[in-house]
Design a protein around this motif. Sequence first.
Motif, short mmCIF file in Angstrom:
data_model
loop_
_atom_site.label_atom_id
_atom_site.label_comp_id
_atom_site.label_asym_id
_atom_site.label_seq_id
_atom_site.Cartn_x
_atom_site.Cartn_y
_atom_site.Cartn_z
N ASN A 100 0.83 -1.20 0.00
CA ASN A 100 0.00 0.00 0.00
C ASN A 100 0.87 1.25 0.00
O ASN A 100 0.61 2.22 -0.71
N HIS A 101 1.93 1.22 0.80
CA HIS A 101 2.83 2.37 0.89
C HIS A 101 3.51 2.64 -0.45
O HIS A 101 3.57 3.79 -0.92
N HIS A 102 4.00 1.57 -1.09
CA HIS A 102 4.68 1.76 -2.38
C HIS A 102 3.70 2.19 -3.46
O HIS A 102 4.04 3.03 -4.32
N LEU A 103 2.49 1.64 -3.43
CA LEU A 103 1.48 2.06 -4.41
C LEU A 103 1.08 3.52 -4.19
O LEU A 103 0.80 4.25 -5.15
N SER A 104 1.06 3.94 -2.94
CA SER A 104 0.70 5.34 -2.65
C SER A 104 1.77 6.28 -3.22
O SER A 104 1.45 7.34 -3.76
N ARG A 105 3.04 5.88 -3.10
CA ARG A 105 4.11 6.69 -3.68
C ARG A 105 3.97 6.75 -5.19
O ARG A 105 4.13 7.81 -5.81
N LEU A 106 3.68 5.58 -5.81
CA LEU A 106 3.47 5.55 -7.25
C LEU A 106 2.27 6.41 -7.65
O LEU A 106 2.32 7.14 -8.64
N TYR A 107 1.21 6.34 -6.84
CA TYR A 107 0.00 7.13 -7.13
C TYR A 107 0.30 8.63 -7.07
O TYR A 107 -0.14 9.40 -7.94
N LEU A 108 1.06 9.04 -6.06
CA LEU A 108 1.40 10.46 -5.93
C LEU A 108 2.26 10.93 -7.10
O LEU A 108 2.07 12.04 -7.61
N ILE A 109 3.19 10.08 -7.54
CA ILE A 109 4.03 10.43 -8.69
C ILE A 109 3.17 10.57 -9.95
O ILE A 109 3.31 11.52 -10.73
N VAL A 110 2.25 9.60 -10.13
CA VAL A 110 1.36 9.66 -11.31
C VAL A 110 0.48 10.90 -11.25
O VAL A 110 0.25 11.58 -12.26
N GLU A 111 -0.03 11.23 -10.05
CA GLU A 111 -0.87 12.41 -9.90
C GLU A 111 -0.09 13.69 -10.20
O GLU A 111 -0.60 14.60 -10.86
N LEU A 117 1.01 17.64 -16.62
CA LEU A 117 0.54 17.56 -18.01
C LEU A 117 -0.71 18.42 -18.21
O LEU A 117 -0.85 19.08 -19.25
N ASP A 118 -1.63 18.39 -17.23
CA ASP A 118 -2.83 19.23 -17.33
C ASP A 118 -2.46 20.71 -17.36
O ASP A 118 -3.03 21.49 -18.13
#
Length: 344
Positions: A100-111, A117-118
């Motif tokens: 969950n922690h690693h996915l959250s970091r990935l999610y923040l990077i993607v966001e 980009l927006d």
Amino acid sequence: MNKFNISDKNLFYFIQFLSIITTLIIGFVGFLISKQSIVMIITFSLVICNIFWMFCLVGILSKKLSIFTSDICDLIDNIVNCKYNPANIKDEDTLFSKINHHLSRLYLIVEQNKNRLDKERNELQSLISDISHQVKTPISNLKMVTETMLTVPISDDDKVEFLNGIQTETDKLDFLINALVKTSRLETGIIHFKKVKNRIYDTIAQAMSGIIYSAEKKNIFVSIECPDDLFLYFDSKWTSEAIFNILDNAVKYTQPGGKISVSVEKHEMYAEIKIADNGKGISESNQATIFKRFYREENVHDQPGVGIGLYLSREIISKQGGYIKVNSKVGKGSTFSIMLPVRQ
């Protein structure tokens, strides 16, 4: 490639099988030594217990794995559907919490990348809109003049006037294109500033040479007060352009017979190039927006320009480690201060 391509479940069964075989062998050896049947009874009891607890453990692990897999799938679905909330992460020392922690970091990077980009997409749309707005008037005027010359009989004097108008509009388009090219090169990092030791007086003199003629036409008095021996590390060519843009604005918005003064003062960290005029001034509400690209106040549209000079000046100075500030009062004039670092 992994040579031991075996599932965790089958591996667990294999280890349990070895455990049962080992128990049976030990029990059988014990029976041969002791010649007592109780040894085999105990051995078979241990095997049965082992098998029972093995199936219990497999069932529990399967259930936990099923829940874990479901939670991971739900987590990924929330990320894909932008419903993920990193604030809900619990600080637990479990496998799921770690993933969950690693996915959250990935999610923040993607966001962050998505937001960037927006932002770039919105800026591009804004730039296209600004360019369209800026070129619409010159192109419309050119089309109108050329259509008139092609369809309506006109005198030689009118032809000269129309041709002068065409030249004026093409000059506007040429200026706009050059300004856009400079802006693009600055923003994309194509331009690399050559910060070398230069005498600031020479750079200011070069900038002022571009406004002398227009200042004389409006009978504007221009003065300069700068130490001859002040040397700084900056790009002379681009810094001269930044100073010229501010001086050019000062000439445009200063009434005939007005005054423009340029002074230089060295401070501990920065050298201040102060450009002051007694022109129309800038309202306090607009002082924060005058450095935006293509921004022009509503009451100055009768003056030539496209509203990109101050934007370029700010970009040029900021990319050299400096900044620009403005102090102005409506009807009293404006003072622009260019702050250049003293040290390299």
